[in-house]
Every structure is written in C-alpha cells, then in structure tokens.
Design a protein around this motif. Structure first.
Motif, PDB file in Angstrom:
ATOM      1  N   GLN A  53     -22.889 -25.704  30.604  1.00 57.27           N
ATOM      2  CA  GLN A  53     -22.212 -26.839  29.452  1.00 57.27           C
ATOM      3  C   GLN A  53     -20.838 -26.156  29.909  1.00 57.27           C
ATOM      4  O   GLN A  53     -20.168 -27.097  29.666  1.00 57.27           O
ATOM      5  N   VAL A  77     -27.771 -35.181  32.622  1.00 63.50           N
ATOM      6  CA  VAL A  77     -26.836 -36.601  33.453  1.00 63.50           C
ATOM      7  C   VAL A  77     -25.217 -36.069  32.979  1.00 63.50           C
ATOM      8  O   VAL A  77     -24.554 -36.734  33.602  1.00 63.50           O
ATOM      9  N   GLY A  78     -25.131 -35.307  32.054  1.00 62.81           N
ATOM     10  CA  GLY A  78     -23.777 -35.462  31.883  1.00 62.81           C
ATOM     11  C   GLY A  78     -22.141 -34.858  33.177  1.00 62.81           C
ATOM     12  O   GLY A  78     -22.882 -33.613  33.576  1.00 62.81           O
ATOM     13  N   ARG A 234     -21.825 -35.621  22.921  1.00 64.31           N
ATOM     14  CA  ARG A 234     -20.836 -34.782  23.321  1.00 64.31           C
ATOM     15  C   ARG A 234     -19.654 -34.511  22.290  1.00 64.31           C
ATOM     16  O   ARG A 234     -19.408 -34.764  21.595  1.00 64.31           O
ATOM     17  N   HIS A 295     -26.646 -27.860  21.081  1.00 65.07           N
ATOM     18  CA  HIS A 295     -26.985 -28.412  22.201  1.00 65.07           C
ATOM     19  C   HIS A 295     -28.589 -28.356  22.544  1.00 65.07           C
ATOM     20  O   HIS A 295     -28.502 -27.951  24.056  1.00 65.07           O
ATOM     21  N   PHE A 298     -32.040 -32.038  24.257  1.00 70.25           N
ATOM     22  CA  PHE A 298     -32.658 -32.069  25.649  1.00 70.25           C
ATOM     23  C   PHE A 298     -33.723 -31.537  25.954  1.00 70.25           C
ATOM     24  O   PHE A 298     -34.750 -31.353  26.516  1.00 70.25           O
ATOM     25  N   MET A 307     -36.175 -32.690  35.046  1.00 65.92           N
ATOM     26  CA  MET A 307     -34.725 -32.509  35.354  1.00 65.92           C
ATOM     27  C   MET A 307     -34.305 -31.818  36.453  1.00 65.92           C
ATOM     28  O   MET A 307     -33.852 -31.803  37.561  1.00 65.92           O
TER      29      MET A 307
HETATM   30  C1  COI Z   1     -26.985 -33.570  30.039  1.00 63.00           C
HETATM   31  O1  COI Z   1     -27.781 -33.498  30.224  1.00 63.00           O
HETATM   32  O2  COI Z   1     -26.085 -33.919  30.007  1.00 63.00           O
HETATM   33  C2  COI Z   1     -27.010 -33.166  28.460  1.00 63.00           C
HETATM   34  O3  COI Z   1     -26.681 -33.284  27.424  1.00 63.00           O
HETATM   35  C3  COI Z   1     -27.747 -31.338  28.865  1.00 63.00           C
HETATM   36  C4  COI Z   1     -27.498 -30.118  27.959  1.00 63.00           C
HETATM   37  C5  COI Z   1     -28.016 -29.367  27.851  1.00 63.00           C
HETATM   38  C6  COI Z   1     -26.059 -29.866  29.488  1.00 63.00           C
END
Ligand code: COI
Length: 330
Positions: A53, A77-78, A234, A295, A298, A307
């Motif tokens: 993160q 993904v983000g 987010r 968070h 996921f 992933m």
């Molecule tokens: C993402 O996949 O972007 C998420 O939000 C997971 C996150 C813990 C980075």
C-alpha cells in the motif's frame, strides 16, 4: 531469467514456489517492501514483482533505472501509489492484476453492510458485558434497501449480483456503461441521483485526481438521512472530516471502511498498545456504527493465488516480449 519478489508474505510463498518450478524460473523472495532503500537487493535480477500500500517513490524508480531493471509487476490492481508518468519516462514497464477475485471484494462489501444493518458491533459490545437484551438495537433488512453502486467494473458487478440475490433494489452509476447492467436498466444519470435515491452507497471505482474526495460535504448533504456508506475501494474517495460531520449529524447512519485516507499509518502492522497518531482514524474507530477493517477485502485464498500467478506471468511476458497484456500506462 531471474525475478525478485518484494513484500512476499508467508501465505504467498507456496504459490510463488509452485509457479517457479512450473516455469523453470528462479524467484527470490523477500518480505521487505520495495523502497529506494531496499531496491539494491534487486541488482542482477531481470524483473521485480511487488505488492504494497506504501507509495513506490520516484527515487525508487530512478534507482531501478540505474540498476537496469525496467520490468515491475504489481500483484494488485490499484496503481494510485505509483507515478506512471515517471515510470514511463524512465522506460520502466508496469503491469498490474486487473482481475484476481472480484468476488472477494464484493462478498466482503456485502458482509460489512450486513453487519451495519444488523448492528453487530453494538451487539458485540453489549454481549461482552453479558447484556443479552435485544433492545434498543433494532435492525434493518437488506431486502428493503436501495443500494447505489458507484462503479460497475468487475467488483461492482459482482456486488450487484449479490445484492440482487438478497432482494435489494440496485441502482448504479458509472461514467462508462456496462452492457449487462444497462440491459437491466440499473443506471441512473448522475451521481446526484445515487445520492438522492440510495439508502446504501458502495464505492467500487479507482482513485484518480477527479475521484478524490468524491464523497465530500456537498455529496453527503444530498443523501438520505441515515444512509449507509461502504468503501472497499480507496480511502481518499471519501473526505474523512466530512464523513465525521455527517455521522455526527445523523446524515450517515453507519459506515464500513476497508480503506482510509492515511491508512499506511495504521494498516497491515501490529501496533499493540502504541498511540495512533491519526485523529480521524481514532474518531471513526471508536464509533459503534463505523466498521474499520485494515484493507482486508481482497485477502482470500483464491485472490492471493491469482495475484501471485498473474503477476509472475506478467513479469515473464514483459521479459520475453517487451510488453504484457496487463501493461498499465499513463
Ligand atoms: C488492490 O488490489 O489494489 C488492493 O486494493 C489490494 C491492496 C491490499 C493493495
């Protein structure tokens, strides 16, 4: 080819090992996050696979370039925590995992909403004091709600299916229409329509400069009294001080936040009894009608496996072809 994986957790190791032996490609694993301080460990590797993160700083990208490493595959993904323009200018190719398990996040969203509607946090507090009375925590039913889904990508669509399964009325907003959702007639014309009609609002959109603080004072003012807000997308999509005001006034009846504006100060670490220097977090965390989770939406077995596998495939594809299906560019 040799890959190094940063931020590798215990639960990811078996999938990395399997991928490595199936593909005959060595993957060194480190639990450390990818920063300007740790990137030297990647010296001699062809590509990096990372997940965090924490922001990927410009300094880190510059150091990657100096080390001659130009392939970076994110396991999530983000991409809001990386400066893609900077990466592109340095010739660094970045991939993400656009779809790993939309159901993981959608199911979590519904779980949190159910907990808000059934006032689980209040009951848990009561029960822990051996107060086993029903009243006054009378609950609400999901089948009676009008759920406004903002964002109809894979996650939003998966959430819509589940809400509909519970008999809720669903309305949706997205600047880009999805055919299936359109054919069901779920789209309203504007965000204001969502704010005015919904009794529950759930966010499933990425963070862009245009979506930052989408839920601000003006947005909350348009909403129905007692609306429930869910954010598993987010943190900065919501102005936390406006949310606090809306909770104080009763405009918002409850909120479930799996993401927060300054979440890296708190999430994914064991803070024990340390004081938390994040006033909005402390304010929201104490409230009976606010659920905060770090968070975790996921975090399922299916999602983690996907992933790992998809990001490693992306990194291999970058190395072999110079591009990848899941390339993200500015
Ligand atoms: C993402 O996949 O972007 C998420 O939000 C997971 C996150 C813990 C980075």
């Amino acid at each position: 080819m040799k890959i190094i994986g940063y931020g590798i957790r215990q639960d990811e190791r078996q999938f990395v090992e399997q991928w490595s032996s199936q593909n005959g490609i060595g993957v060194k694993m480190t639990a450390e996050l990818l920063t300007a301080e740790t990137v030297d460990q990647a010296s001699g590797y062809d590509g990096i696979v990372a997940f965090q993160q924490l922001a990927y700083s410009d300094e880190l990208l510059e150091k990657m370039d100096q080390l001659g490493i130009h392939n970076l595959s994110l396991r999530n993904v983000g991409v809001d925590n990386i400066n893609l323009e900077k990466a592109t200018s340095l010739g660094i190719k970045v991939t993400n995992v656009p779809v790993y398990s939309p159901e993981a996040i959608a199911e979590f969203t519904v779980t949190q909403l159910m907990q808000l509607l059934r006032r689980s946090k209040e009951y848990a507090r009561k029960f822990s004091n051996h107060d086993f009375r029903w009243a006054p925590q009378i609950s609400k039913e999901l089948n009676q709600q009008t759920v406004g889904v903002i964002g109809t990508g894979h996650i939003g669509r998966s959430a819509i299916k589940i809400f509909q399964g519970f008999g809720a009325k669903v309305i949706a907003y997205d600047a880009f229409h999805n055919k299936e959702i359109e054919s069901q007639g779920l789209y309203v014309d504007s965000l204001s329509d969502i704010y005015k009609q919904a009794t529950v609002i759930t966010l499933h959109i990425p963070l862009f400069p245009e979506t930052e603080h989408m839920l601000d004072r003006e947005a909350f003012n348009q909403m129905n009294d007692g609306v429930f807000i869910i954010n598993a997308a987010r943190g900065p999509l919501i102005d936390e001080s406006a949310l606090i005001e809306a909770l104080d006034s009763g405009k918002v009846g409850g909120a479930a936040l799996d993401v927060m504006e300054d979440e890296t100060k708190v999430f994914n670490q064991d803070l024990g009894k340390q004081e938390i220097n994040y006033p909005a977090f402390n304010n929201l965390f104490e409230r009976d009608n606010v659920l905060i989770s770090p968070h975790t939406a996921f975090y399922t077995d299916v999602a983690v496996k996907n992933m790992v596998n998809i990001s490693l495939n992306n990194n291999k594809q970058l190395f072999e072809t110079g591009t990848a299906d899941n390339l993200v560019e500015k």
